[in-house]
Write an enzyme that holds these catalytic residues in place. Structure first.
Site, PDB file in Angstrom:
ATOM      1  N   SER A   1       7.203  -0.408   5.570  1.00 38.34           N
ATOM      2  CA  SER A   1       6.285  -0.620   4.453  1.00 38.34           C
ATOM      3  C   SER A   1       4.960  -1.149   4.980  1.00 38.34           C
ATOM      4  O   SER A   1       4.910  -1.860   5.983  1.00 38.34           O
ATOM      5  CB  SER A   1       6.887  -1.625   3.460  1.00 38.34           C
ATOM      6  OG  SER A   1       8.119  -1.148   2.955  1.00 38.34           O
ATOM      7  N   VAL A   2       3.875  -0.802   4.267  1.00 36.19           N
ATOM      8  CA  VAL A   2       2.529  -1.184   4.688  1.00 36.19           C
ATOM      9  C   VAL A   2       1.916  -2.096   3.626  1.00 36.19           C
ATOM     10  O   VAL A   2       1.954  -1.770   2.428  1.00 36.19           O
ATOM     11  CB  VAL A   2       1.630   0.042   4.918  1.00 36.19           C
ATOM     12  CG1 VAL A   2       0.261  -0.387   5.427  1.00 36.19           C
ATOM     13  CG2 VAL A   2       2.281   1.005   5.909  1.00 36.19           C
TER      14      VAL A   2
ATOM     15  N   GLY B   1      10.264   5.993   5.278  1.00 39.10           N
ATOM     16  CA  GLY B   1      11.446   5.806   6.101  1.00 39.10           C
ATOM     17  C   GLY B   1      11.229   4.934   7.306  1.00 39.10           C
ATOM     18  O   GLY B   1      12.181   4.430   7.898  1.00 39.10           O
ATOM     19  N   PHE B   2       9.966   4.713   7.723  1.00 38.90           N
ATOM     20  CA  PHE B   2       9.709   3.952   8.948  1.00 38.90           C
ATOM     21  C   PHE B   2       9.126   2.573   8.646  1.00 38.90           C
ATOM     22  O   PHE B   2       8.707   1.872   9.546  1.00 38.90           O
ATOM     23  CB  PHE B   2       8.767   4.726   9.863  1.00 38.90           C
ATOM     24  CG  PHE B   2       9.351   6.027  10.325  1.00 38.90           C
ATOM     25  CD1 PHE B   2      10.312   6.054  11.316  1.00 38.90           C
ATOM     26  CD2 PHE B   2       8.961   7.215   9.742  1.00 38.90           C
ATOM     27  CE1 PHE B   2      10.862   7.253  11.740  1.00 38.90           C
ATOM     28  CE2 PHE B   2       9.509   8.417  10.161  1.00 38.90           C
ATOM     29  CZ  PHE B   2      10.469   8.438  11.156  1.00 38.90           C
TER      30      PHE B   2
ATOM     31  N   ASP C   1       3.616  12.686  14.294  1.00 35.28           N
ATOM     32  CA  ASP C   1       3.732  12.537  12.840  1.00 35.28           C
ATOM     33  C   ASP C   1       2.401  12.839  12.153  1.00 35.28           C
ATOM     34  O   ASP C   1       1.933  12.073  11.312  1.00 35.28           O
ATOM     35  CB  ASP C   1       4.202  11.128  12.485  1.00 35.28           C
ATOM     36  CG  ASP C   1       4.913  11.077  11.131  1.00 35.28           C
ATOM     37  OD1 ASP C   1       5.277  12.148  10.616  1.00 35.28           O
ATOM     38  OD2 ASP C   1       5.100   9.972  10.599  1.00 35.28           O
TER      39      ASP C   1
ATOM     40  N   LEU D   1       0.826  -1.213   0.000  1.00 32.01           N
ATOM     41  CA  LEU D   1       0.000   0.000   0.000  1.00 32.01           C
ATOM     42  C   LEU D   1       0.851   1.251   0.000  1.00 32.01           C
ATOM     43  O   LEU D   1       0.424   2.303  -0.478  1.00 32.01           O
ATOM     44  CB  LEU D   1      -0.917   0.011   1.229  1.00 32.01           C
ATOM     45  CG  LEU D   1      -1.942  -1.119   1.328  1.00 32.01           C
ATOM     46  CD1 LEU D   1      -2.697  -1.036   2.652  1.00 32.01           C
ATOM     47  CD2 LEU D   1      -2.924  -1.052   0.158  1.00 32.01           C
ATOM     48  N   GLY D   2       2.054   1.193   0.521  1.00 29.49           N
ATOM     49  CA  GLY D   2       2.931   2.351   0.580  1.00 29.49           C
ATOM     50  C   GLY D   2       4.164   2.031   1.397  1.00 29.49           C
ATOM     51  O   GLY D   2       4.220   1.032   2.113  1.00 29.49           O
TER      52      GLY D   2
END
Length: 643
Positions: A338-339, A335-336, A450, A331-332
């Protein structure tokens, strides 16, 4: 198995002026790359095939491959990649294409120019699709890009598929006098089109040093791929010489018939001679498969995790829910982590799984504890956290899946589907309500750290839901948070957060102020100016229009005419107040919610009033009192506060 394969024939032309005493030969032509290659150095996984192909990558993942002309090029020169050294040892694979890494991407001291032929869409670099060509200057966020293709003689655009296994010609031209860069493509059998695919005017004198090296860079990532260069022509003070296309080496062919013949012969031999051996081998393979499978899904539950009970999910369930975390379910990424989208095997519940890495055992324990605590929250404008899973150095956070995706895809780059003002103000109020709940209504104070459009997801009714609590921190009401390091996204970071490293509810309000402008303007919080190449902050741009008396000119053109002008103007001014450099001037989320709902009227402030707010009696540094005083005031505020 399908493997991505990209083959190019590369031309480079340079029009520039050199000193009369300069005698270096700058023209060379490679009709294939046959040994000995005395003037080309190769690094990484790059090889030269027996028939003369320059093979930049193979099936090894994730790895980089480089090939550079060993003699330095002096003057204004551009090739497929130009770098200050004949190697890029610190570059990483995957989305960074062997050019940069997460730390130096976008750094002007890179002195790197490149033309990328990209077959993977990376949203963090604003890629348009997974088949595009881009001009990169010190960053993988292209200054200009286009879907791969060419213009025929009739002026019609024809698509080119980079991974079609067909040979492609690429021309790059740079005029050192006019500073025009042209990138042109065509099929292997066609002449160079008159109209380039990409054309931009950009002075590269600040990018290129006196001695530069030209070559090629490539990398592999999650998808197996091969990249080949068939020929390379380099020219100075005129067009690059034409390559002898008929002499170029052939690319590897895929012949299904030969595979079928080999398969049938092998089966015949196996049935006659090797059946016992095959049976034993199969048993050994089965045993090893079972052992590896158990190791693959093995999990270690430590004592401190027992209290979390049902909040911990099984890695095996998440693995099958996401079909092994395949790229098609991505899905995206950022830097933190992947989903991935998934469907739980038993309940058929749709989920979104975020994978992050954490090698600090103590930090992981505190992180899991807070995530589980946050998972107990319940609010209509928060993305529900289903649970977590821990395996080795990896942490997986599981959320409810939101079918309409993140808000940012409705705002930028001329989206196919956008939101009208009623939908946007509903999302704004929803996110404000969620932050008020986090700051004041829940049993502990939750600082999100965030807040941004990409972390706001839309449910089936297009309600805004704040998600991604991977950076969130807790503290008791009336107590100071314990964070001492900066975390968040550039453009949303409050100057006081950068300066002290301490995140507070006021730093969340700052990010929400930027978010308000982001939604109303349909622009990113920071953008590179197309002509000057300088970074422009959204805060400065909106404040400048307000100072000129034209604040409504900042609204998103996609809004059309069906909107409340007073409400839009109120959102702009509220956004600027929330993102004030002085945290004492920013309203609380309780006050913000009152303004948005109409329970309170926003003070009728002028730009000068906002500049002067909070100054008397408060000892501000220059980064706080200098807010909104000029075109680059906010940039100066952030940098001076953080360094």
């Amino acid at each position: 198995m399908f493997v991505k394969l990209l083959t190019i024939v590369f031309f480079f032309s340079l029009l520039s002026q050199f000193p009369k005493s300069f005698s270096q030969i700058l023209n060379f032509t490679y009709n294939g790359f046959r040994p000995p290659l005395t003037d080309i150095s190769i690094q990484g996984i790059t090889t030269v095939t027996p028939n003369g192909l320059l093979k930049l990558t193979n099936y090894t993942v994730p790895k980089t491959g480089h090939a550079f002309y060993t003699k330095p090029i002096r003057g204004h020169g551009i090739a497929f990649v130009i770098a200050p050294n004949a190697s890029l040892p610190y570059a990483t694979a995957g989305p960074y294409i062997g050019l940069f890494n997460i730390a130096n991407n976008g750094d002007n001291t890179n002195h790197v120019f490149a033309v990328e032929l990209d077959t993977i869409r990376n949203t963090e670099f604003d890629d348009t699709d997974d088949n595009h060509v881009g001009i990169d200057i010190n960053s993988l966020e292209s200054v200009k890009s286009s879907p791969a293709g060419w213009w025929d003689k009739k002026g019609q655009f024809k698509n080119l598929t980079l991974i079609s296994r067909k040979r492609i010609q690429v021309w790059v031209d740079y005029d050192g006098r006019t500073h025009q860069i042209d990138v042109t493509m065509a099929p292997f059998t066609k002449d160079k089109p008159r109209k380039p695919l990409l054309s931009i005017v950009r002075d590269l004198s600040s990018v290129l040093l006196q001695d530069m090296f030209v070559g090629f860079s490539s990398a592999t990532g999650s998808v197996q791929s091969e990249h080949f260069v068939l020929g390379w022509s380099f020219g100075v003070k005129g067009e690059a010489p034409r390559l002898a296309l008929s002499k170029l080496p052939k690319i590897p062919k895929w012949d299904p018939k030969k595979i079928d013949i080999f398969y049938n012969d092998w089966m015949l031999m196996a049935s006659i001679f090797f059946f016992p051996f095959l049976l034993i081998s199969s048993l050994i393979f089965l045993v090893r498969f079972i052992v590896r499978r158990r190791r693959k899904f093995a999990e270690e539950l430590e004592d401190w995790e027992t209290k979390f009970g049902e909040n911990r999910l099984k890695f095996k369930d998440l693995y099958f829910a996401t079909e092994g975390f395949k790229e098609k379910g991505l899905l995206g990424s950022g830097g933190f982590g992947s989903v991935y989208k998934g469907v739980m095997p038993k309940t058929k519940k749709e989920i979104a799984v975020k994978r992050v890495s954490n090698k600090s055992q103590q930090g992981l324990k505190e992180f899991v504890s807070e995530i589980v605590s946050i998972g107990r929250m319940s609010h209509r404008n928060l993305v529900p956290l289903v649970g977590y899973c821990r395996r080795k150095d990896e942490l997986l956070l599981v959320y409810d899946y939101m079918p309409n995706g993140s808000l940012d895809k409705y705002l930028y780059n001329n989206p196919e589907v956008t939101l009208d003002w009623k939908q946007r103000i509903k999302v704004i109020k929803g996110v404000a309500s969620a932050l008020f709940y986090l700051h004041e209504e829940w049993e502990q104070v939750v600082i999100h750290r965030d807040v941004k459009a990409s972390n706001v997801l839309l449910d089936p009714e297009h309600n805004g839901r704040l998600g991604d609590f991977g950076l969130a921190r807790l503290c008791g009401h009336g107590r100071d948070p314990y964070t001492t390091h900066v975390a968040g996204t550039f453009g949303y970071l409050a100057p006081d957060h950068i300066r002290t490293g301490k995140a507070t509810t006021a730093s969340d309000v700052f990010a929400f102020g930027v978010f308000l402008l982001e939604v109303a303007c349909g622009r990113r919080p920071s953008q590179i100016h197309s002509e000057s190449g300088e970074r422009v902050l959204l805060l400065d741009w909106v404040f400048g229009l307000w100072n000129e008396g034209n604040i409504l000119d900042a609204k998103d053109p996609n809004l059309g005419t069906a909107y409340d002008q007073r409400e839009v103007e109120m959102v702009f001014k509220l956004g600027l107040m929330c993102s004030h450099s002085n945290p004492h001037v920013r309203p609380t989320m309780r006050q913000v919610l009152h303004f948005l709902k109409g329970d309170a009227v926003l003070p009728d402030l002028s730009p000068l009033d906002l500049c002067q707010l909070g100054m008397p009696g408060i000892n501000h540094g220059p980064s706080e009192s200098g807010m909104f005083t000029g075109g680059s005031s906010i940039v100066g505020s952030i940098l001076s506060g953080g360094r």
